[in-house]
Design an enzyme around this catalytic site. Structure first.
Site, PDB file in Angstrom:
ATOM      1  N   GLY B 241       0.247  -1.156   0.236  1.00 45.57           N
ATOM      2  CA  GLY B 241      -0.141  -0.013  -0.032  1.00 45.57           C
ATOM      3  C   GLY B 241       0.722   0.643  -0.074  1.00 45.57           C
ATOM      4  N   ARG B 243       3.286   4.568   0.849  1.00 41.50           N
ATOM      5  CA  ARG B 243       4.214   5.080   2.710  1.00 41.50           C
ATOM      6  C   ARG B 243       3.868   5.242   3.349  1.00 41.50           C
ATOM      7  NH1 ARG B 243       8.905   7.990  -0.385  1.00 41.50           N
ATOM      8  NH2 ARG B 243      10.058   9.010   1.758  1.00 41.50           N
ATOM      9  N   GLY B 246       2.231   2.047   5.187  1.00 36.34           N
ATOM     10  CA  GLY B 246       3.622   1.156   5.362  1.00 36.34           C
ATOM     11  C   GLY B 246       4.094   2.176   6.948  1.00 36.34           C
ATOM     12  N   GLU B 265       4.832  -3.395   0.628  1.00 35.07           N
ATOM     13  CA  GLU B 265       6.062  -2.840   0.408  1.00 35.07           C
ATOM     14  C   GLU B 265       5.170  -1.530  -0.493  1.00 35.07           C
ATOM     15  OE1 GLU B 265       4.593  -2.659  -4.173  1.00 35.07           O
ATOM     16  OE2 GLU B 265       4.067  -4.869  -4.144  1.00 35.07           O
ATOM     17  N   CYS B 302       2.282  -0.943  -9.019  1.00 34.81           N
ATOM     18  CA  CYS B 302       3.141  -0.448  -8.273  1.00 34.81           C
ATOM     19  C   CYS B 302       5.047  -0.701  -9.386  1.00 34.81           C
ATOM     20  CB  CYS B 302       3.939  -1.799  -6.549  1.00 34.81           C
ATOM     21  SG  CYS B 302       2.844  -3.344  -7.015  1.00 34.81           S
TER      22      CYS B 302
END
Lengths: 522, 522
Positions: B241, B243, B246, B265, B302
């Site tokens: 997902g 930044r 995370g 990630e 991504c």
């Protein structure tokens, strides 16, 4: 060669201008020349910059060249001769035989990693060849190898001034992986650190490697160590020491703009479970083995057996009596530093406040000596007290008396993460052991039967690690050949022309390594 | 089967009583039944408790049984039939063909892990046999295998509602490793999540596994996710997902009394380097390939190519012109959620403020559609701006014009960690590529030549990972068979009698796995 009082930044010897470190002979309390003035932050940055520069070429050094370098370090350490041993004896209070053995282990470890580098398993080469005809989509050519993470910061431990210090396991495995190393020297053995550092420096020069492959920094207090971990060029950290110290480095590493992995080996009380038949049949012999392990290196081993768990009754009483006798006959031993001795005295005092004292070794004649201490308490009290699970660094252990095997199981379940867990068992104990084993596997990196946790073999199958707080990262080991993995990461190469492919991944397998080709081991 | 609006805790369907999640069809803006009331913290704790219970037996399930379970999940997902595809289309705006392909990939991935489990390489069996005659000290018998870490929390991604969600890579690899999984469902596709969750629940029952092997939790906002990561029974986290998302989970995981690994990630702009000869010879073709990759899934991959770097001149101008033409001819595409569309619009607006707009796709007719956007800027401006390195999630890319190859190298050096880095090159570009490759290896998990980063092959050599902030842990991959390693840790067994040894470590190698015996691969 004699210690000069300098840090080593690449091939330069650098004299700092900050607060001075001076070694203390714990057996006499006297300080030892020379002074080690600490470095400032600029010097840390210089070492990291050199390491970064060295990384560019060192990480792609040939397997042969890298292995030869590790062997050269071992040879240079041996070439230091007795000056290293006598200096380490003076700085640590450890006896000659122990330090000679530790030197052998340190050099053997470097040579093991040389063999590991040459064998190339660590590259973990994987090749999935192109499948241009595959339906509905062709597959491109995909190849994976492992590469070095980058410059690594290493913090040596006080208790193994050779095997877990400047040229210890963390340095050896990081260098084997292709990572330059910047060591923050432990202030307890600066002369030993400098001598070993100079041996590595020498090996770097003889092997024509870039100077930044190795630096050794002195600094009192925490500032230099924290600056090192915070430096953006550092990509991983190896640490052996206290729980507080490891936690502080973990925090710094996580708070960087780019967080990095920390391998901290911190705290373990290494429980030993005495199963009923073994206790009945060989209680006295087990007691003697136990106290022998407890006394090793004045109890200053990370794998020191600090907890012994048995079911109460005559057999456990006999074990305790035999252990008490052995403790009573234990000679006092000089501890590594005055600070460690003071912390040990505090820890023993706290145990005395919470548990029954069973035996204490007689006092010796020198300063900073530990007198082996044995305590006992009931499982119920242990389960209710967080303090009783805290590690006392030094020869002190606590016997836990359980009502039955179920309570022994409950004690196992309540334990924090450990480096080791030991079962003393006879044939009739196998069922009890089968109940405990799944719990112990979850708590510890190594499970032993009918042995003692002190003495960590440097080999391929060793795990010197374990769940938090034994270490900060249970997914690896700090001893043995698998330690090289800590400092590697995988990279995948898609559809690279042969002329660009790293040698390790070329079709004709020039490194002659085992490969996983299309999922099959070759 | 139709979605019921329930969470799944073990074999139970549970209706929460907290704030409701409702899917929105991004193509129409309309909300989709049923309601998904969120769970409370007690429900999270129940799921974790069940997972903990299941862990005791699931982690020692036979390789055969575990592989059969993974295959059963794939079969149950396929058995859902078209209801899964139509629900996923409604919840994500993604077209049928893409979702059918993604289902194939998801089931293929489960079957790949079944094969991996059976092959048993992941056990990494190492045996150093006893050497009773060794001098000066005998060696005891030491054996190592890998064991499952414990219950794993998985956070699905919005952009791959099947392959990176409930039964996606993180779940498949954790289950393969022997870890029970507790999934926090992504609020963007609750119905899809529930359907897949029920397929897994069904497979658990059919395979007679303990129910806690799998749970699926709904909760709006961050509370349930944070509670899940903070639960002491959870031992690792998989996340795909943003930044910010995370980083928040990393923080929670580090602040636990026992910190745990997080595999997040997060963020990648996937630079593509256009080397001079290739640009000269095939600029137009490369431009078309680039825009095709940029447009895939409305740019919501991504590995979307968000950065293109070339040396300025006529060839780059021609490439930009061709790319602009292709962008101008790109159809508008519905984005996954209204929120993602809004963030995309913001990001494109920010790029427009800092760089030159080259081309923009025409507007479409529906709501929440992305119009592919292409910008350009000079390398000097890029190097001076942090904002230009930020990921814009969706079809938007930035061309960087460099003065020369040296400046291209400087741009590469300045990049943050990436999932991928791509080189477009011809034979005459090999020297330039050799200069860039060492930089790109350090920045990215996968380096490609003459391809496009979108499209991640699920195989053994794949690395879908990379240095921070692409992921939180560059030492692993989230796609491909090596992902199983994330959820394992080594345990060493010293001197265990045959009757206590785990099957994987027994002398006669009952699992028939490759072993490292005394350092030699067998």
């Amino acid at each position: 060669m004699t210690p000069q009082g300098t840090s080593l930044i690449g091939q330069s010897a650098v004299t700092g201008d900050q607060a001075v470190i001076r070694a203390i002979d714990p057996a006499s309390g006297e300080s030892l020349a020379p002074d080690y003035p600490g470095l400032d932050r600029d010097a840390v940055a210089r070492a990291c910059e050199l390491a970064e520069t060295a990384y560019a070429t060192y990480r792609e050094s040939s397997l042969k060249a890298r292995a030869a370098f590790l062997e050269a370090i071992a040879a240079e350490i041996e070439a230091l001769g007795d000056v290293l041993i006598t200096r380490a004896m003076a700085e640590t209070g450890l006896p000659r035989a122990r330090l000679e053995g530790e030197r052998g282990r340190t050099c053997g470890q470097l040579r093991l990693f040389a063999a590991v580098v040459r064998a190339g398993e660590w590259l973990d080469v994987r090749i999935d060849p192109a499948l241009p005809e595959r339906q509905p989509m062709p597959r491109v050519d995909l190849r994976q190898r492992h590469v070095a993470l980058g410059p690594v910061a290493v913090f040596g431990a006080s208790n193994f001034p050779l095997a877990f210090s400047v040229a210890g396991g963390d340095s050896a495995s990081a260098l084997a992986a292709g990572c330059p190393v910047v060591v923050k020297a432990h202030s307890a053995h600066p002369g030993t650190s400098e001598l070993v550092g100079r041996a590595i420096q020498q090996a770097v020069a003889k092997c024509n490697l870039p100077e930044g492959v190795f630096s050794l920094l002195f600094g009192s207090g925490k500032e230099i160590g924290q600056a090192l971990v915070a430096d953006p060029r550092i990509q991983a950290v190896g640490f052996t020491g206290s729980r507080a110290g490891g936690l502080a480095l973990m925090q710094t590493a996580q708070n960087r703009p780019q967080p990095i992995p920390v391998y901290a080996e911190m705290s373990s009380i290494n429980p030993v479970f005495l199963l009923p038949e073994a206790l009945e049949a060989r209680g006295k012999e087990i007691a003697e083995g136990f106290v022998g392990s407890l006394n090793m290196g004045a109890g200053q081993f990370c794998t020191n057996p600090g907890l012994v768990i048995g079911v109460k009754g005559a057999a456990l009483d006999a074990f305790v009596a035999a252990a008490a006798e052995a403790v009573g006959g234990s000679a006092a031993q000089t501890m590594l530093t005055p600070g460690i001795h003071a912390a040990y005295a505090d820890g023993v005092g706290q145990l005395a406040g919470e548990a029954r004292e069973i035996a204490r070794a007689p006092a010796g004649e020198g300063p900073h000596q530990c007198q082996t201490a044995l305590f006992a308490t009931r499982a119920g009290d242990f389960l209710a007290s967080e303090a009783l699970q805290a590690e006392v660094f030094g020869a002190a252990s606590l016997v836990i008396e359980c009502d039955d095997l179920a309570e022994m199981h409950a004690v196992a379940e309540a334990l924090e993460g450990q480096l080791t867990a030991t079962l003393q068992l006879d044939d009739g104990d196998l069922d009890a052991a089968r109940m405990l084993l799944p719990v112990l596997e979850r708590k510890a990196g190594r499970v032993l039967v009918n042995g003692w946790p002190t003495g960590v073999e440097v080999c391929h199958a060793m795990v010197h690690g374990g769940p938090f707080p034994a270490t900060s990262d249970a997914r690896s080991t700090s001893v043995g050949s698998a330690a090289i993995r800590r400092f590697l990461r995988p990279v995948c190469y898609q559809n690279l022309p042969a002329g660009l492919l790293p040698e390790a991944l070329q079709d004709d397998n020039p490194f002659n390594v085992t490969r996983l080709v299309d999922g099959k081991r070759e």
